[in-house]
Design an enzyme around this catalytic site. Structure first.
Site, PDB file in Angstrom:
ATOM      1  N   LYS A  35       0.823  -1.205   0.000  1.00 30.79           N
ATOM      2  CA  LYS A  35       0.000   0.000   0.000  1.00 30.79           C
ATOM      3  C   LYS A  35       0.864   1.264   0.000  1.00 30.79           C
ATOM      4  CE  LYS A  35      -3.541  -0.405   2.474  1.00 30.79           C
ATOM      5  NZ  LYS A  35      -4.858  -0.476   3.038  1.00 30.79           N
ATOM      6  N   ARG A 105      -3.453   2.587   8.616  1.00 30.34           N
ATOM      7  CA  ARG A 105      -3.750   1.306   7.938  1.00 30.34           C
ATOM      8  C   ARG A 105      -2.514   0.434   7.845  1.00 30.34           C
ATOM      9  NH1 ARG A 105      -8.322   2.207   4.152  1.00 30.34           N
ATOM     10  NH2 ARG A 105      -8.756   4.423   4.168  1.00 30.34           N
ATOM     11  N   GLY A 114      -7.952  -7.655   4.387  1.00 27.20           N
ATOM     12  CA  GLY A 114      -8.766  -7.720   5.595  1.00 27.20           C
ATOM     13  C   GLY A 114      -8.148  -8.485   6.751  1.00 27.20           C
ATOM     14  N   MET A 116      -5.473  -7.618   8.574  1.00 26.32           N
ATOM     15  CA  MET A 116      -4.896  -6.820   9.653  1.00 26.32           C
ATOM     16  C   MET A 116      -5.760  -5.573   9.885  1.00 26.32           C
ATOM     17  SD  MET A 116      -0.922  -7.353   8.814  1.00 26.32           S
ATOM     18  CE  MET A 116      -1.148  -6.899   7.141  1.00 26.32           C
ATOM     19  N   ARG A 349      -3.332  -1.221  -6.301  1.00 25.64           N
ATOM     20  CA  ARG A 349      -2.485  -2.408  -6.201  1.00 25.64           C
ATOM     21  C   ARG A 349      -2.859  -3.345  -7.339  1.00 25.64           C
ATOM     22  NH1 ARG A 349      -5.398  -4.470  -0.703  1.00 25.64           N
ATOM     23  NH2 ARG A 349      -7.466  -4.649  -1.588  1.00 25.64           N
ATOM     24  N   HIS A 471     -15.800  -8.950   1.355  1.00 24.03           N
ATOM     25  CA  HIS A 471     -14.760  -9.838   1.885  1.00 24.03           C
ATOM     26  C   HIS A 471     -14.894 -11.259   1.338  1.00 24.03           C
ATOM     27  CE1 HIS A 471     -13.098 -12.590   4.956  1.00 24.03           C
ATOM     28  NE2 HIS A 471     -12.108 -11.713   4.953  1.00 24.03           N
ATOM     29  N   ARG A 597       2.045 -48.240 -16.632  1.00 26.07           N
ATOM     30  CA  ARG A 597       2.226 -49.302 -15.629  1.00 26.07           C
ATOM     31  C   ARG A 597       1.432 -50.511 -16.100  1.00 26.07           C
ATOM     32  NH1 ARG A 597       1.756 -44.593 -11.842  1.00 26.07           N
ATOM     33  NH2 ARG A 597       3.506 -44.656 -10.389  1.00 26.07           N
ATOM     34  N   ARG A 703       6.478 -49.873 -19.106  1.00 27.17           N
ATOM     35  CA  ARG A 703       7.274 -50.493 -18.044  1.00 27.17           C
ATOM     36  C   ARG A 703       6.872 -51.943 -17.851  1.00 27.17           C
ATOM     37  NH1 ARG A 703       6.815 -48.382 -11.976  1.00 27.17           N
ATOM     38  NH2 ARG A 703       4.837 -49.492 -12.059  1.00 27.17           N
ATOM     39  N   GLU A 838      15.418 -45.940  -9.422  1.00 22.28           N
ATOM     40  CA  GLU A 838      14.574 -45.859  -8.228  1.00 22.28           C
ATOM     41  C   GLU A 838      15.326 -46.263  -6.975  1.00 22.28           C
ATOM     42  OE1 GLU A 838      10.305 -47.284  -9.331  1.00 22.28           O
ATOM     43  OE2 GLU A 838      11.719 -48.617 -10.340  1.00 22.28           O
ATOM     44  N   SER A 857      14.618 -43.220 -16.404  1.00 18.80           N
ATOM     45  CA  SER A 857      13.441 -42.504 -15.925  1.00 18.80           C
ATOM     46  C   SER A 857      13.462 -42.576 -14.411  1.00 18.80           C
ATOM     47  CB  SER A 857      12.175 -43.154 -16.480  1.00 18.80           C
ATOM     48  OG  SER A 857      11.049 -42.486 -15.952  1.00 18.80           O
ATOM     49  N   GLY A 859      12.174 -42.835 -11.025  1.00 18.28           N
ATOM     50  CA  GLY A 859      10.970 -43.213 -10.291  1.00 18.28           C
ATOM     51  C   GLY A 859      11.125 -42.642  -8.896  1.00 18.28           C
ATOM     52  N   THR A 860      10.760 -41.383  -8.776  1.00 16.66           N
ATOM     53  CA  THR A 860      11.075 -40.688  -7.519  1.00 16.66           C
ATOM     54  C   THR A 860      10.160 -41.098  -6.368  1.00 16.66           C
ATOM     55  OG1 THR A 860       9.885 -38.857  -8.518  1.00 16.66           O
ATOM     56  CG2 THR A 860      12.288 -38.689  -8.426  1.00 16.66           C
ATOM     57  N   ASN A 861       9.109 -41.863  -6.666  1.00 22.28           N
ATOM     58  CA  ASN A 861       8.325 -42.400  -5.537  1.00 22.28           C
ATOM     59  C   ASN A 861       9.187 -43.398  -4.773  1.00 22.28           C
ATOM     60  OD1 ASN A 861       6.214 -40.994  -6.715  1.00 22.28           O
ATOM     61  ND2 ASN A 861       5.398 -42.793  -7.764  1.00 22.28           N
ATOM     62  N   ASP A 862       9.724 -44.359  -5.506  1.00 20.02           N
ATOM     63  CA  ASP A 862      10.582 -45.345  -4.850  1.00 20.02           C
ATOM     64  C   ASP A 862      11.911 -44.731  -4.432  1.00 20.02           C
ATOM     65  OD1 ASP A 862       9.416 -47.944  -4.490  1.00 20.02           O
ATOM     66  OD2 ASP A 862       9.140 -47.978  -6.666  1.00 20.02           O
ATOM     67  N   CYS A 925       9.181 -39.965 -13.742  1.00 22.29           N
ATOM     68  CA  CYS A 925       7.788 -40.409 -13.835  1.00 22.29           C
ATOM     69  C   CYS A 925       7.164 -40.636 -12.462  1.00 22.29           C
ATOM     70  CB  CYS A 925       7.664 -41.651 -14.710  1.00 22.29           C
ATOM     71  SG  CYS A 925       8.525 -43.066 -14.030  1.00 22.29           S
ATOM     72  N   TYR A 945      12.364 -34.546 -19.954  1.00 30.83           N
ATOM     73  CA  TYR A 945      10.910 -34.442 -19.832  1.00 30.83           C
ATOM     74  C   TYR A 945      10.481 -34.764 -18.410  1.00 30.83           C
ATOM     75  CZ  TYR A 945      10.905 -39.497 -19.751  1.00 30.83           C
ATOM     76  OH  TYR A 945      11.142 -40.790 -19.378  1.00 30.83           O
TER      77      TYR A 945
HETATM   78  C1  PEP Z   1       8.162 -44.522  -8.856  1.00 34.38           C
HETATM   79  O1  PEP Z   1       8.629 -45.310  -8.053  1.00 34.38           O
HETATM   80  O2  PEP Z   1       8.383 -43.313  -8.827  1.00 34.38           O
HETATM   81  C2  PEP Z   1       7.296 -44.998  -9.943  1.00 34.38           C
HETATM   82  C3  PEP Z   1       6.860 -44.186 -10.881  1.00 34.38           C
HETATM   83  O3  PEP Z   1       6.911 -46.308  -9.878  1.00 34.38           O
HETATM   84  P1  PEP Z   1       5.725 -46.821  -8.942  1.00 34.38           P
HETATM   85  O4  PEP Z   1       5.096 -45.641  -8.306  1.00 34.38           O
HETATM   86  O5  PEP Z   1       4.827 -47.576  -9.835  1.00 34.38           O
HETATM   87  O6  PEP Z   1       6.487 -47.672  -7.996  1.00 34.38           O
HETATM   88 MG    MG Z   2       8.557 -47.423  -8.538  1.00 29.35          MG
END
Ligand code: PEP
Ligand code: MG
Length: 973
Positions: A35, A105, A114, A116, A349, A471, A597, A703, A838, A857, A859-862, A925, A945
């Site tokens: 402000k 203000r 709103g 504060m 603003r 508001h 999968r 896969r 993974e 690739s 596999g960032t979950n595992d 992935c 990617y």
């Molecule tokens: C992973 O592990 O990131 C993955 C994509 O494989 P999944 O989730 O099927 O184990």
């Molecule tokens: Mg996996």
């Protein structure tokens, strides 16, 4: 001495002096708050702004750190600035003859509407009041201002409950028989002041302060303290605003919109904040102060009507709006007041807007030459894009519902989107129900900042009062919640928790459906549909630009020693198991499948029995195959344990081999195993064929089977219970027998820790016929599709590799199958074999892994599971929430990629992998592939990617472009 206070009129040069350079708008916002920076900027470009000064955000932080005490020198600087304002405006603070009044203000760097405090009319007391009456010749206005000050000051600076003053007001209105505040006369308001003073004394045991400086001091303190108020903290948590920004305090000469019918006040946007349309938009009220507009107590008029009430002011306002929009190159949200026919600008603003408006404004401003494409891409957030993928009502359903007479009420279409839920009559209930997983519509006559926690928990917001800038409307747009406000036909009774409308009574817990885009409220639940992405022209244009930005081959600058090849920016691929998902993802802009999968297809009803048959017979069949293999190898090599075979031994082995072959021919396990594989082959082939067709011209990564096999079998616990019950009941027969067999098999396959057990590539090595069948299906489908003219790019992905030797065993054999199929089919297709990364070991030995793998690739979950050692199935349920709450971790690492740990492994893997194979294709992935901050990381790590679920593809496209723009001039690590 620190400079804590800046006079608005000279803020720019003063800041330049302190900083040693011309201040940017961003720097001004940090120091003076949004402000304060807006006021300084408006003053600089010559707009009519009432004289003012700003106490800095740093002063707020210093105040809090010193245990709620002003930092040294701040108060003296405040009085000095006040003196300068007096000089400029020609009135004196506390002067009984011609008093200066000020507003106090809050104003943080980031707008927190709103959240504060604000106190108006500071400086008014029993004496200045008389001077002001003389000067303005308007008793009513002055008494009105005084009663507002006492209530606002009492509430904000001294913590007196709202109800205390509301009750006094309501009593007086009832005594006078009036409904509207504006119907109270000067004498009534004078009486009200008297009663407010009594109420103030009763509440605090002291009188309302008559010393203007004491009022100012307490007001400034109250604003600073409000930074640490509960609702401000809640809001900051929800919006990820850091606590250490602090709020500035703006002290500004009061101008009065409530000085008669040639005065007024309003809020206006340079474009429609709901649709984005380029039309002047807002509300105003004649003879009113700003809070009346925002509070939604009186019914506002649309700002375009100001042209009739005050033509000259309206023309001037339009000119100012245009000037401000061009100056800031963005849609502006302005507050103005007209005092005795003179227009004053109180604030400007960047206007908050709905997601739909954000996209439209960004695209149209490019067409107007106001901003460039990259700026447009940065104006829209991933959340905005996400909005377009969320449910809306189907027009046909709406027509039907209307025909059934279920339209209950209409109001202002304050925030678009469809919401269906149970009515909750207060914020706490909304929050409680929301946390219990219920869909809630929060209904209130109007909302207040204290209701924000309920609004966050609700699916939609419904009020009976207020307009487009009330508001409820502002906050709903901010959070992307559908909202209908000011639905006047709703008679809400907060006591009985009922709402009456059109002769019906709805109770708490009853379902309603809100159409925030149309401003309509319906009884009951209306099914929702996802917006038709194909019809969202502006969004498609914007995301088309996003792809162009991300495709720039010079988008990433690599360090000189980096052996990786220069890639374009990130592409967005999709995780899709079925052709329909792939088709949807393509319409959303995906240019490849990063993960199919295959095992998901195994769960289909008609396939599962064969999958189970395959699993249950695999061990016995494989044991026979292994025996045969060992005998064959020994016979072929002609030696055993290093010694040559003599004739007797050879004959013995030969007859054993024949016996095993006979056993294989007659074995029911082998028959079941091969029979099941034969059944599964054609269905897998047709699945893959559909994927290739849907992704014509784009890569399709398939896969091979990954999860532990018990996932396809009935649960051990349930089987045990069933078998025990059947036995107890004394049952016999084939059903019990088959259950007993299944139970025995499941028990045989039991693993203490299946996530780290027989899964992924380990399955492929243990039961190679399963993965061979899959590769055969992939290549038969690819060849067939290619013959039909489809441009196929199959990529076979081996999961869970930890050691290059695993690929040596598995990949080499599978490539053999691929080649054989292509030979049989008489056609060659372009293909790749690669692996998922993974397991941390695979990342740190990626140079070895890349000797075979043609792509990685992540596999960032595992990889997250294995790096942290957190079970992905259990951690989120058990301790992760607490970890995030207690800030042990900044984010849930299964949602937002952990850059320092998991990310380090990703980067190491990319570098090592490309050392071996320069052209190595690398993607991600895991679930992180659709999450904006993780996508930014993937850009910096040099991935080709990201692959995410179809509904996240549009968001990922924007995030990839934004990452490219943010890091354009940086050399990547
Ligand atoms: C992973 O592990 O990131 C993955 C994509 O494989 P999944 O989730 O099927 O184990
Ligand atoms: Mg996996």
């Amino acid at each position: 001495m620190n400079k804590w206070v800046y006079l608005t009129q000279s803020a720019h040069p003063d800041l330049a002096k302190v900083l040693g350079h011309e201040p940017s708008i961003a720097e001004m916002k940090v120091i003076l708050g949004g402000k304060g920076a807006g006021l300084a900027e408006m003053t600089r470009v010559g707009l009519p702004v009432p004289p003012s000064f700003t106490i800095t955000t740093a002063a707020c932080i210093a105040f809090i750190e010193a245990g709620f005490r002003f930092p040294k020198g701040m108060w003296e600087q405040t009085l000095e600035a006040l003196h300068q304002v007096e000089e400029i405006y020609g009135k004196k603070f506390g002067d009984p003859a011609n008093p200066l009044l000020v507003s106090v203000r809050s104003g943080a760097k980031l707008s927190m509407p709103g959240m504060m405090e604000t106190i108006l009319n500071v400086g008014l007391n029993d004496e200045t009041l008389r001077g002001l009456i003389e000067f303005t010749e308007n008793k009513r206005f002055v008494w009105d201002s005084y009663r507002r000050l006492i209530a606002m000051f009492g509430r904000t600076a001294k913590g007196i409950a709202d109800e205390v003053f509301d009750h006094v007001m309501e009593t007086l209105k009832a005594e006078r028989g009036v409904e509207d505040d504006t119907a109270l006369t000067a004498a009534d308001l004078r009486e009200l002041v008297k009663r407010f003073k009594v109420a103030y004394r009763e509440a605090l045991g002291e009188d309302f302060p008559q010393d203007p400086q004491e009022q100012l001091k307490a007001a400034v303190e109250a604003v600073f303290r409000s930074w640490m108020g509960k609702r401000a903290i809640d809001y900051r948590r929800a919006e990820n605003i850091p606590d250490d920004l602090g709020t500035a305090v703006n002290v500004q000469t009061m101008v009065f919109g409530n000085m008669g019918w040639d005065s007024g006040t309003g809020v206006a946007f340079t474009r429609n904040p709901s649709t984005g349309e380029k039309t002047f938009y807002g509300d105003y009220l004649l003879n009113a102060q700003g809070e009346d507009v925002v509070a939604g107590i009186r019914n506002t008029k649309p700002v375009t009507k100001l042209g009739e009430d005050m033509p000259q002011v309206y023309t001037q306002l339009l000119e100012i709006a245009d000037k401000l929009e061009r100056h800031y190159r963005d849609m502006q949200d302005m507050e103005f007041t007209v005092e005795g026919g003179k227009l004053w600008m109180l604030q400007t603003r960047v206007g908050k807007r709905t997601s739909r408006a954000a996209v439209r404004i960004a695209v149209e401003m490019v067409a107007e030459g106001l901003i460039n494409r990259e700026e447009a891409l940065l104006r829209v957030t991933p959340k905005d894009v996400d909005f377009f993928l969320h449910p809306q009502f189907d027009e046909k359903e709406i027509k039907k519902t209307k025909a059934e007479g279920r339209l209950l009420a209409t109001g202002v279409n304050a925030s678009p989107g469809a919401a269906v839920g149970m009515l909750a009559f207060d914020a706490d209930t909304a929050e409680e129900w929301g946390e219990a997983g219920k869909a809630v519509i929060m209904i209130r006559p109007e909302t207040k900042p204290d209701d924000v926690h309920g609004m966050i928990a609700a699916k939609g917001i419904l009020t009976s009062r207020g307009g487009a800038t009330a508001h409820a409307a502002v906050v709903a747009r901010q959070f992307g919640k559908p909202a209908v406000v000011g639905a006047r036909d709703l008679q809400i009774n907060l006591e009985t928790r009922e709402v009456k409308v059109q002769g019906q009574v709805l109770r708490e817990g009853d379902y309603v459906s809100l159409d925030g885009a149309a401003g309509e409220v319906y009884a009951g639940q209306i099914p929702t549909v996802v917006p038709d992405y194909g019809k969202e022209k502006n969004l498609r244009t914007l995301l088309g630009w996003a792809d162009e930005v991300a495709a720039d081959s010079a988008a990433r600058q690599w360090p000189a020693d980096y052996a990786g090849y220069p890639t374009r920016g990130l592409q967005v691929w999709t995780n899709a198991d079925y052709p329909r998902d792939a088709r949807r993802a393509r319409t959303f802009g995906a240019v490849g499948i990063g993960l199919c999968r295959t095992e998901h297809m195994f769960f289909e009803e008609e396939r599962l029995p064969y999958v189970q048959q395959m699993i249950l017979s695999a061990d016995d069949a494989q044991a026979l195959f292994d025996r045969r293999h060992r005998l064959q190898t020994t016979l072929e090599e002609g030696k055993e344990e290093g010694k040559p075979l003599d004739d007797n031994r050879r004959a013995d082995l030969q007859s054993r081999l024949e016996a095993v072959e006979h056993e294989i021919e007659t074995s029911s396990a082998v028959k079941d195993y091969q029979g099941a594989l034969e059944q599964l082959l054609p269905s897998q082939r047709s699945d893959f064929f559909g994927l290739f067709e849907a992704m014509d011209g784009y890569p399709v990564i398939i896969r091979l089977i990954d999860p532990p096999l018990h996932e396809f079998l009935p649960s051990q616990e349930e089987l045990l219970v069933e078998v025990t019950e059947m036995r107890t009941r004394g049952e016999h027969g084939p059903e019990l027998e088959s259950k007993e067999q299944m139970l025995a098999a499941v028990q045989r396959m039991h693993e203490a820790n299946p996530m780290m057990g027989l899964r992924g590539i380990r399955l492929g090595i243990t039961y190679p016929d399963i993965t061979k069948m899959q590769v055969q299906a992939i290549f038969e489908a690819a060849c067939q599709a290619a013959k039909k003219g489809v441009d196929v790019l199959p990529e076979v992905m081996i999961p869970l590799t930890g050691h290059v030797n695993e690929l040596k065993v598995s990949q080499v054999e599978l490539e053999g199958v691929a080649k054989q199929v292509m030979e049989e089919q008489g056609i060659d297709v372009e293909y790749k074999f690669g692996t998922m990364i993974e397991i941390p070991r695979a990342a740190v030995t990626a140079d070895e892994v890349a000797t075979l793998a043609q792509f990685f690739s992540y596999g960032t979950n595992d990889l997250t599971q294995m790096t942290f050692g957190y079970s992905r199935d259990d951690a989120e349920r058990r301790f992760l929430v607490k970890y995030v709450e207690q800030e042990v971790l900044a984010d849930n690492p299964f949602q937002v990629l952990d850059r320092d740990g998991v990310g380090k492994l990703v980067k190491m893997g990319v570098r090592l992998g490309r050392k071996t194979r320069r052209e190595l294709e690398v993607g991600i992935c895991g679930e992180h592939g659709g999450e904006p901050s993780s996508i930014e990381f993937c850009h910096m790590a040099g991935l080709n990617y990201v692959s995410c679920s179809p509904f996240r593809v549009p968001v990922a496209r924007l995030a990839a472009a934004q990452a490219t723009i943010w890091h354009k001039d940086k050399v990547l690590e």
